[in-house]
Write an enzyme that holds these catalytic residues in place. Structure first.
Site, PDB file in Angstrom:
ATOM      1  N   CYS A 292      32.272 -23.132  16.466  1.00  0.00           N
ATOM      2  CA  CYS A 292      32.098 -23.056  14.968  1.00  0.00           C
ATOM      3  C   CYS A 292      30.396 -24.251  15.881  1.00  0.00           C
ATOM      4  O   CYS A 292      29.788 -23.821  15.087  1.00  0.00           O
ATOM      5  CB  CYS A 292      33.012 -24.652  14.606  1.00  0.00           C
ATOM      6  SG  CYS A 292      33.792 -25.463  15.273  1.00  0.00           S
ATOM      7  N   HIS A 319      32.596 -34.523  16.752  1.00  0.00           N
ATOM      8  CA  HIS A 319      33.862 -33.396  16.493  1.00  0.00           C
ATOM      9  C   HIS A 319      34.671 -33.770  15.809  1.00  0.00           C
ATOM     10  O   HIS A 319      35.531 -35.030  16.160  1.00  0.00           O
ATOM     11  CB  HIS A 319      33.927 -32.800  17.205  1.00  0.00           C
ATOM     12  CG  HIS A 319      34.250 -31.589  16.587  1.00  0.00           C
ATOM     13  ND1 HIS A 319      35.211 -31.059  15.951  1.00  0.00           N
ATOM     14  CD2 HIS A 319      34.062 -29.905  17.029  1.00  0.00           C
ATOM     15  CE1 HIS A 319      35.556 -29.429  15.916  1.00  0.00           C
ATOM     16  NE2 HIS A 319      34.819 -28.813  16.189  1.00  0.00           N
TER      17      HIS A 319
END
Length: 488
Positions: A292, A319
């Site tokens: 991602c 994150h």
């Protein structure tokens, strides 16, 4: 009547006029989809299953892109013309078409302009041979891929979700998995209906039958027993990341290709759609969709490097926590990840910076990276601290990136926003790989700092589906055509 009353009356009248125009657009949008398999959008915001209010909001959203609200009076004539044209399967951005025609029609009538811009899909709908898709694993990414595939099949056809492979959790397994697909604490309820057929071990999602297959290893499955052939298996478990492990899928009957939703090891091609998907060949049977974070930062890094040149840089990822972390302090094989995810910022390593070079070889040895896991369930941010080959100014860079998000071939990967109010939850559900936060851009000589938001679940899943459709040969054409980012 007071001035204030006049203002309120005018605003009310304007709203009613826009509502009427939006209501006129609804059947035209439906006709395009039903009769021509054409999906429309406003600067990337799809007009699928929308209401009149959604249409108005999409036009208002345009002010973030072209710095002013897009009048419905400009897009309605485009829709009227499109329904009369002999069009094939495509995704057509009517916001972009209307804006560009209004800006520079070059003396053409609207029909002439549309025929020129949409020439490659004029000639009627194409027959698209559906391609079977299997999801191996049904966790956070797997369920989002299922949602997107079901919606895409209804929208375009082509990529057809046939089955999901999992390990049985015992009695009630099917019901529980259906419930997890139906309800999501981050992304909300499934858009449609879900029912279960326990006799045939099948979940029905908006009329799409999804067979749940129980297996302990990939090679033991015979997909042809379920009528599945030449399938693309999307492995979202992350258990196997090298060629030897992933090759087990190819031993199963009915499997043609494998796509991993994690960084691939060894000689496996790591594909970031929009960057190096052109490197995919017919002979590639095992591919990776990278991570991602790699998807979130690589498109931005590419356009910056093409434009200004990047000497070196550091990527710091903030994150959201993931399923592999512990809820409370406990043993974990990864350093620091054993500490409570909901209570701590957790400093950890990331391979995303090095992985960029697998999609963009020119970045080999140029990037370092770290990650900080934070107590949020979704949407992350990458801070790109770059040293360039030339001096730059923040406004110049922002204007360039805004043009890229609007006019380039990377407009599905890169979005741009410049708002003092946005926070991470505002980007839940974005279909872009990354969104540049223009207000946070810092430039000092040849040093540039960019802040890029990305939905590490849904945005990434959309990138995965783009690769799936590319491999399957069913990727819809996105029009109007755009320029390469370096030409903007």
């Amino acid at each position: 009547m007071t001035d204030n009353a006049h203002t309120k009356s005018a605003l009310h009248s304007d709203w009613n006029e826009r509502l009427a125009l939006a209501q006129e657009m609804l059947p035209l949008i439906s006709r395009l989809h039903r009769d021509k398999n054409v999906v429309t959008s406003i600067f990337g915001r799809l007009l699928v299953n929308v209401t009149d209010i959604d249409i108005i909001k999409s036009h208002r959203y345009a002010r973030r892109v072209v710095e002013k609200e897009l009048p419905l009076e400009q897009t309605l004539p485009v829709l009227r013309e499109l329904v009369e044209m002999d069009l094939g399967t495509a995704s057509i951005d009517i916001g972009s078409l209307a804006s560009r025609y209004n800006k520079d029609s070059e003396g053409l009538t609207l029909r002439e302009y549309l025929e020129r811009e949409l020439a490659e899909v004029i000639g009627g709908p194409e027959q698209v041979e559906p391609r079977d898709i299997v999801l191996y694993g049904f966790g956070r990414i797997g369920r989002l891929l299922a949602r997107i595939l079901v919606a895409r099949e209804a929208t375009y056809g082509g990529a057809r979700l046939r089955a999901v492979v999992v390990r049985s959790k015992g009695e009630g397994d099917l019901i529980k998995r259906a419930s997890l697909l139906r309800r999501d604490s981050v992304h909300g309820a499934f858009d449609g209906t879900i029912t279960t057929d326990e006799e045939n071990n099948t979940i029905w999602a908006n009329g799409t039958p999804i067979r749940i297959i129980y297996a302990n290893n990939p090679a033991e499955i015979d997909y042809t027993e379920y009528g599945i052939n030449d399938a693309i298996v999307v492995d979202n478990t992350g258990v196997w990341r090298d060629r030897d492990g992933l090759s087990q899928h190819l031993e199963a009957k009915g499997v043609a290709k494998v796509l991993l939703t994690a960084p691939g090891k060894g000689d496996i091609k790591n594909i970031v759609y929009g960057i190096n998907h052109g490197d995919i060949t017919e002979d590639d049977r095992i591919l990776s969709a990278a991570s991602c974070t790699t998807n979130g930062i690589t498109p931005v890094l590419k356009v910056i490097n093409d434009r200004y040149g990047v000497e070196h840089g550091h990527v710091e990822t903030v994150h959201s926590f993931t399923n592999d972390q512990n809820l409370i302090d406990n043993f974990h094989k990864g350093d620091r990840r054993g500490r409570a995810a909901g209570l701590n910022m957790v400093l950890t390593a990331t391979g995303a910076a090095k992985a960029v070079a697998k999609a963009l070889p020119e970045f080999a040895g140029k990037l370092t990276g770290n990650a900080i896991r934070v107590p949020t369930p979704d949407v992350s941010m990458a801070v790109l601290n770059l040293t360039l080959n030339q001096d730059v100014e923040a406004d110049e860079v922002n204007n360039f990136l805004r043009r890229v998000s609007l006019h380039s071939t990377l407009r599905q990967q890169i979005d741009f926003i410049k708002s003092p109010e946005v926070v991470s939850t505002d980007f839940v559900g974005t279909t872009h790989a990354g969104i540049v936060d223009g207000l946070a851009t810092i430039a000092n000589g040849n040093h540039l700092v960019l802040y890029v938001w990305y939905d590490n679940e849904f945005g990434y899943s959309n990138q995965v589906i783009r690769i799936v459709e590319e491999i399957a040969g069913v990727r819809p054409r996105v029009l109007p055509q755009r320029a390469a980012a370096q030409d903007l």
